[in-house]
Enzyme design. Structure first.
Site, mmCIF file in Angstrom:
data_model
loop_
_atom_site.group_PDB
_atom_site.id
_atom_site.type_symbol
_atom_site.label_atom_id
_atom_site.label_comp_id
_atom_site.label_asym_id
_atom_site.label_seq_id
_atom_site.Cartn_x
_atom_site.Cartn_y
_atom_site.Cartn_z
ATOM 1 N N TYR A 204 15.602 45.440 -30.752
ATOM 2 C CA TYR A 204 15.299 46.535 -31.681
ATOM 3 C C TYR A 204 16.569 47.311 -32.033
ATOM 4 O O TYR A 204 16.784 48.410 -31.565
ATOM 5 C CB TYR A 204 14.268 47.454 -31.011
ATOM 6 C CG TYR A 204 13.701 48.569 -31.864
ATOM 7 C CD1 TYR A 204 13.127 48.316 -33.102
ATOM 8 C CD2 TYR A 204 13.708 49.870 -31.397
ATOM 9 C CE1 TYR A 204 12.580 49.348 -33.862
ATOM 10 C CE2 TYR A 204 13.158 50.914 -32.140
ATOM 11 C CZ TYR A 204 12.603 50.645 -33.375
ATOM 12 O OH TYR A 204 12.059 51.658 -34.120
ATOM 13 N N ARG A 209 17.625 50.255 -39.253
ATOM 14 C CA ARG A 209 16.349 50.104 -38.562
ATOM 15 C C ARG A 209 15.320 51.138 -39.021
ATOM 16 O O ARG A 209 15.639 52.289 -39.275
ATOM 17 C CB ARG A 209 16.581 50.258 -37.052
ATOM 18 C CG ARG A 209 15.366 49.993 -36.195
ATOM 19 C CD ARG A 209 15.701 50.192 -34.720
ATOM 20 N NE ARG A 209 15.786 51.601 -34.360
ATOM 21 C CZ ARG A 209 16.286 52.042 -33.203
ATOM 22 N NH1 ARG A 209 16.791 51.189 -32.332
ATOM 23 N NH2 ARG A 209 16.310 53.333 -32.934
ATOM 24 N N ASP A 210 14.058 50.690 -39.076
ATOM 25 C CA ASP A 210 12.940 51.559 -39.437
ATOM 26 C C ASP A 210 13.218 52.306 -40.742
ATOM 27 O O ASP A 210 13.188 53.533 -40.806
ATOM 28 C CB ASP A 210 12.642 52.545 -38.304
ATOM 29 C CG ASP A 210 11.327 52.225 -37.611
ATOM 30 O OD1 ASP A 210 10.715 51.202 -37.958
ATOM 31 O OD2 ASP A 210 10.922 52.989 -36.729
ATOM 32 N N SER A 216 12.753 57.339 -35.886
ATOM 33 C CA SER A 216 13.268 56.282 -35.016
ATOM 34 C C SER A 216 14.375 55.460 -35.663
ATOM 35 O O SER A 216 14.554 54.298 -35.345
ATOM 36 C CB SER A 216 12.114 55.366 -34.612
ATOM 37 O OG SER A 216 11.364 54.981 -35.754
ATOM 38 N N ASP A 257 8.527 46.619 -36.936
ATOM 39 C CA ASP A 257 8.432 47.280 -38.242
ATOM 40 C C ASP A 257 9.312 46.667 -39.328
ATOM 41 O O ASP A 257 9.095 46.926 -40.510
ATOM 42 C CB ASP A 257 8.771 48.773 -38.152
ATOM 43 C CG ASP A 257 7.652 49.600 -37.549
ATOM 44 O OD1 ASP A 257 6.625 49.022 -37.176
ATOM 45 O OD2 ASP A 257 7.815 50.828 -37.447
ATOM 46 N N ASP A 441 6.347 59.639 -29.906
ATOM 47 C CA ASP A 441 6.629 58.893 -31.130
ATOM 48 C C ASP A 441 7.669 59.593 -31.994
ATOM 49 O O ASP A 441 8.325 58.942 -32.819
ATOM 50 C CB ASP A 441 5.349 58.728 -31.951
ATOM 51 C CG ASP A 441 4.337 57.810 -31.295
ATOM 52 O OD1 ASP A 441 4.752 56.859 -30.629
ATOM 53 O OD2 ASP A 441 3.129 58.051 -31.460
#
Length: 486
Positions: A204, A209-210, A216, A257, A441
């Site tokens: 990850y 990312r995301d 995140s 994701d 989260d």
């Protein structure tokens, strides 16, 4: 998607060896004085500089074995998985314990991490193995228990320490710190007990990312130089360790994701449009590097039912995932993982295709996987197997929209990790906990740099800490609403 901060077994042992008193293991300093203001099962506590501190090195003067002086219980067995200058160590209920000298043990006599013959996964990698227990999550739960007074809730929390969850390699530093020692810890356990020990890691750290979330975002940006870092400093290092630890089973969850964003958000989200080349290039590279080991099974993330469940999204997803898998040839992908860090129930018979679900024909994860199995098979994907993250979907939450993803009020722990859990779904490899309950989260602080609006929605629990940090209220909510009950 928020990373699971996982300290390794070896790091835990290092902390144990260097601890001057029991409280350092729990994250508190040792007291300089001896004034006791509170006593619990861990030991005697004082207060200095407005903070708790531990007094003495034991939780009592009548320790039954040497490990209690270091803050660890005595083992009820003699299966040695590790030996250091203090003595022989075993693992019990997901935590380290001390073994009293004398008697015969069935362990390996020193926790040998000797690498054996090549292990080959044949079929379901979750079947006929032991699941590796993450010692750091056990520590997190122990710290959570110390803040509880409800005996029934404490009993539920104690059970949490016996279940496995994935280890998130969410940046280069954490990958360097956590991958090899946990592989070694699992190998020692395997050599001691004789049963293959499966470790699940989450890969990850893609550049950008995301791309559709804020809570995140990762360390690497969507540019050429960070793409090279991803390849050389992250994927290549993972590859090297997997080459070494060839005699044990490993499952890799691939970039949660990322590909789901490529299905739905390229046109609507500029950050996803900017990241798409790096996402596809990154997947092709990692598949060729990590998908060639016979002891390693790869699962691509496919979001969840209320992300890709609609007919048009599933049709597009089948094309995207087939293309990605082909780009990584001759690497093998075992299958796909759904509902990572999400709350969609496995089954929800109260919902059907209609206005309440925005005409989604797959309003729960079971129907979603049934449909995806047909679509992916029709798209020519050769290996179509799934495992489902059930760590937080035991209780249907009162979401204003099924896509709500941040710290949902009313959530409950779901089905326990188990291989082949549903009769008649031979393509469902397992239920497993990818995202452990208790880790936030995302923050609800609107002034924070990584604040995401979803974490401020009505159904999100508040106040919430930053993504990945411990969220006590959230953890207790999950315990209370666990289904099946703990």
């Amino acid at each position: 998607m928020k990373a699971s901060f996982a300290l390794t077994a070896i790091a835990a042992l290092t902390a144990k060896v260097s601890a001057a008193c029991f409280s350092e293991r729990l994250g508190y300093p040792c007291c300089k004085g001896n004034t006791v203001v509170y006593t619990d099962n861990d030991g005697k506590w004082g207060v200095e500089n407005n903070n708790w501190c531990g007094i003495g090195s034991t939780s009592g003067s009548s320790a039954a074995c040497w490990s209690q002086a270091l803050g660890y219980p005595c083992c009820s067995h003699k299966n040695v998985v590790y030996t250091d200058n203090d003595g022989d160590w075993g693992v019990e209920n997901g935590d380290w314990c001390g073994i009293i000298k004398g008697g015969s043990g069935s362990g390996s006599g020193g926790g040998s991490a000797a690498i054996g013959e090549q292990y080959t996964i044949n079929g379901n990698p979750f079947a006929n193995v032991e699941f590796y227990i993450n010692p750091y999550y056990v520590e997190e739960v122990d710290n959570a228990i110390s803040q509880m007074s409800d005996s029934s809730l404490i009993a539920k929390a104690e059970k949490m320490k016996t279940y496995s969850n994935a280890i998130w390699l969410d940046n280069i530093k954490n990958m360097q710190s956590w991958l090899q020692p946990n592989l070694e810890g699992a190998l020692s356990q395997q050599n001691s007990g004789g049963t293959p020990v499966l470790t699940v890691f989450v890969v990850y750290d893609l550049p950008g990312r995301d791309c559709h979330a804020l809570a995140s975002n990762g360390e690497l940006l969507a540019n050429d130089s960070d793409m090279e870092r991803y390849k050389s400093e992250y994927i290549d290092v993972i590859e090297g360790h997997l080459k070494t630890y060839k005699s044990q089973p490993v499952v890799l969850v691939i970039e949660p994701d990322s590909l789901a964003n490529m299905v739905t958000n390229i046109e609507s989200t500029p950050a996803c449009a900017d990241s798409q080349n790096y996402y596809f290039d990154g997947h092709a590279y990692l598949l060729k590097k990590l998908g060639v080991f016979p002891n390693v099974a790869l699962y691509l993330d496919i979001g969840h039912a209320f992300w890709l469940g609609w007919d048009d999204n599933r049709e597009k997803a089948a094309k995207v995932y087939a293309k990605v898998i082909q780009s990584g040839a001759p690497a093998k992908v075992r299958g796909f993982v759904d509902n990572v860090a999400n709350y969609t129930p496995w089954e929800d018979p109260t919902l059907s295709r209609g206005p309440d679900t925005e005409w989604n024909p797959c309003p729960d994860e079971k129907r979603y996987l049934e449909a995806m199995h047909k679509d992916f098979t029709s798209a020519g994907i050769q290996s179509v197997y799934f495992f489902s993250d059930t760590s937080r979907n035991g209780k249907k939450t009162d979401r204003k929209h099924p896509g709500e993803w941040c710290n949902q009020t009313g959530c409950g722990i779901g089905a326990r990790p188990k291989a082949s859990p549903i009769s008649g779904m031979e393509y469902l490899d397992a239920f497993y906990w990818v995202k452990p309950i208790g880790e936030s989260d995302g923050t609800s602080d609107t002034s924070a740099k990584r604040y995401d609006g979803y974490c401020g929605h009505e159904t999100a629990m508040k106040p919430a800490p930053e993504a990945g940090q411990w969220f006590q209220k959230f953890f207790e909510e999950g315990l209370k609403n666990a289904n099946p009950p703990l």
